[in-house]
Enzyme design. Structure first.
Site, PDB file in Angstrom:
ATOM      1  N   PRO A   1      68.451  50.149  32.663  1.00 24.77           N
ATOM      2  CA  PRO A   1      67.027  50.360  32.432  1.00 24.77           C
ATOM      3  C   PRO A   1      66.209  49.702  33.545  1.00 24.77           C
ATOM      4  O   PRO A   1      66.483  48.567  33.949  1.00 24.77           O
ATOM      5  CB  PRO A   1      66.792  49.669  31.085  1.00 24.77           C
ATOM      6  N   GLU A   2      65.207  50.409  34.047  1.00 24.43           N
ATOM      7  CA  GLU A   2      64.378  49.864  35.121  1.00 24.43           C
ATOM      8  C   GLU A   2      63.016  49.470  34.574  1.00 24.43           C
ATOM      9  O   GLU A   2      62.751  49.586  33.370  1.00 24.43           O
ATOM     10  CB  GLU A   2      64.300  50.869  36.269  1.00 24.43           C
TER      11      GLU A   2
ATOM     12  N   LYS B   1      62.088  43.532  34.548  1.00 25.58           N
ATOM     13  CA  LYS B   1      63.070  44.053  33.606  1.00 25.58           C
ATOM     14  C   LYS B   1      63.223  43.172  32.366  1.00 25.58           C
ATOM     15  O   LYS B   1      64.165  43.338  31.598  1.00 25.58           O
ATOM     16  CB  LYS B   1      64.430  44.194  34.303  1.00 25.58           C
TER      17      LYS B   1
ATOM     18  N   ARG C   1      76.617  48.086  43.648  1.00 23.41           N
ATOM     19  CA  ARG C   1      75.821  49.149  43.048  1.00 23.41           C
ATOM     20  C   ARG C   1      75.853  50.379  43.945  1.00 23.41           C
ATOM     21  O   ARG C   1      76.022  50.279  45.165  1.00 23.41           O
ATOM     22  CB  ARG C   1      74.364  48.700  42.858  1.00 23.41           C
TER      23      ARG C   1
END
Length: 332
Positions: free
Chosen positions: A2-3, A52, A322
């Site tokens: 989630p950003e 976040k 990532r």
């Protein structure tokens, strides 16, 4: 993961559905039992998101700090009051695109990304609608209230009419006001929290002195808050910037342009619930993009596919564990 837009949407949902109400708290999974006991029967008084992370304050002066991390999500059920600035499943809520053009009514994403009932890591949740005068038993459609616990729920927060279940967070803890202040002090600027001009100056100053690649700096939450894998890839492409360029070698005006673009994209993400990163779409292209992630990004999740502009195959690399997507031609 989630950003930032998701966390701000969650905070707004808590503001409309939990703040000012007495909350029953429990930890069905058992991993937050002591913390839940501290919150049980307390009134939620304020909520805020920074990057976040979300901070939900209660009337005894403690805050619930939640960082969803890679897999966390809040699932909501019951009577859900939508923020009027957020698009809901029931109609339009003031949607605009990057250039301020009025857009058609909200189009639900096929993967549920803009759902009001599950915000965070992708998952689907069923909406439970109940009669407000009921406290237990079945609602008007025969659904059980409160809804049964499904899966590993770290924390359940319950008002008379709304339930919120937290699953899979990286962090779920209670903090004092001083601890909250210390946590926030470590974070980079967030366009929806900090003064936008001051945030631009902080962001520019940090990036311009760092030898670290800009593709890594954008993911560093001490440099700028809220940017994750999707926004990182899209911001860099929109700036036509090579992700491997050291921050201190990025021209100042380009660094400032990155910040300003993040300000725009974050606002759109909060409003629509989707990470829309393409401009100037015609109505049909816009509908496709809102319905499907594959049609609303320039490079993200497009490894091996031709660049939408130059036709060069989009590259997928690993950067600090990532996935990094970029066009080696447009982003030289």
């Amino acid at each position: 993961m989630p950003e930032g837009h998701s966390v701000h949407r969650i905070a707004r949902q808590f503001d409309r559905n939990f703040v000012g109400r007495v909350v029953a708290a429990s930890s069905p999974q058992g991993r937050f039992a002591e913390g839940a006991a501290e919150l049980d029967g307390r009134t939620a008084t304020e909520v805020r998101a920074v990057g976040k992370q979300m901070f939900l304050e209660f009337d005894h002066g403690l805050f619930l700090r939640v960082h969803l991390g890679m897999y966390g999500a809040w699932d909501f059920a019951g009577e859900i009051v939508a923020d009027p600035t957020i698009a809901s499943a029931n109609g339009r809520m003031g949607q605009t695109n990057q250039r301020g053009t009025r857009l058609p009514p909200v189009i639900m994403d096929e993967s549920g990304e803009n759902s009001l009932t599950s915000i965070g890591a992708p998952r689907r949740a069923r909406v439970h609608v109940r009669m407000s005068e009921q406290t237990t038993g079945l609602d008007d459609e025969g659904e059980q209230w409160p809804p049964p616990v499904v899966g590993q729920v770290r924390l359940r927060l319950l008002t008379e009419v709304t339930a919120a279940d937290l699953r899979g967070p990286t962090a779920c803890e209670l903090q004092t006001p001083d601890e909250v202040a210390a946590t926030i002090a470590k974070l980079g600027p967030d366009p929806l929290v900090d003064d936008v001009s001051e945030g631009e100056e902080r962001f520019t100053a940090v990036v311009r002195r760092k030898p670290t690649a800009i593709g890594l700096l954008l993911m560093d939450q001490t440099v700028v808050s809220g940017i994750g894998n999707v926004y990182r890839a899209e911001l860099l492409y929109r700036a036509r910037l090579n992700p491997h360029t050291p921050g201190r070698e990025v021209p100042e005006e380009l660094v400032r342009a990155l910040w300003r673009d993040w300000v725009r994209l974050l606002a759109i993400g909060v409003e629509t619930g989707q990470m829309m990163t393409m401009d100037d779409l015609d109505p049909e292209a816009y509908r496709r993009a809102m319905a499907s992630r594959d049609d609303r990004h320039w490079v993200y999740h497009r490894a091996g596919l031709p660049c939408r502009v130059c036709g060069t195959d989009i590259v997928l690399e690993e950067a600090a564990g990532r996935k990094l997507y970029w066009c080696p031609s447009c982003q030289r």
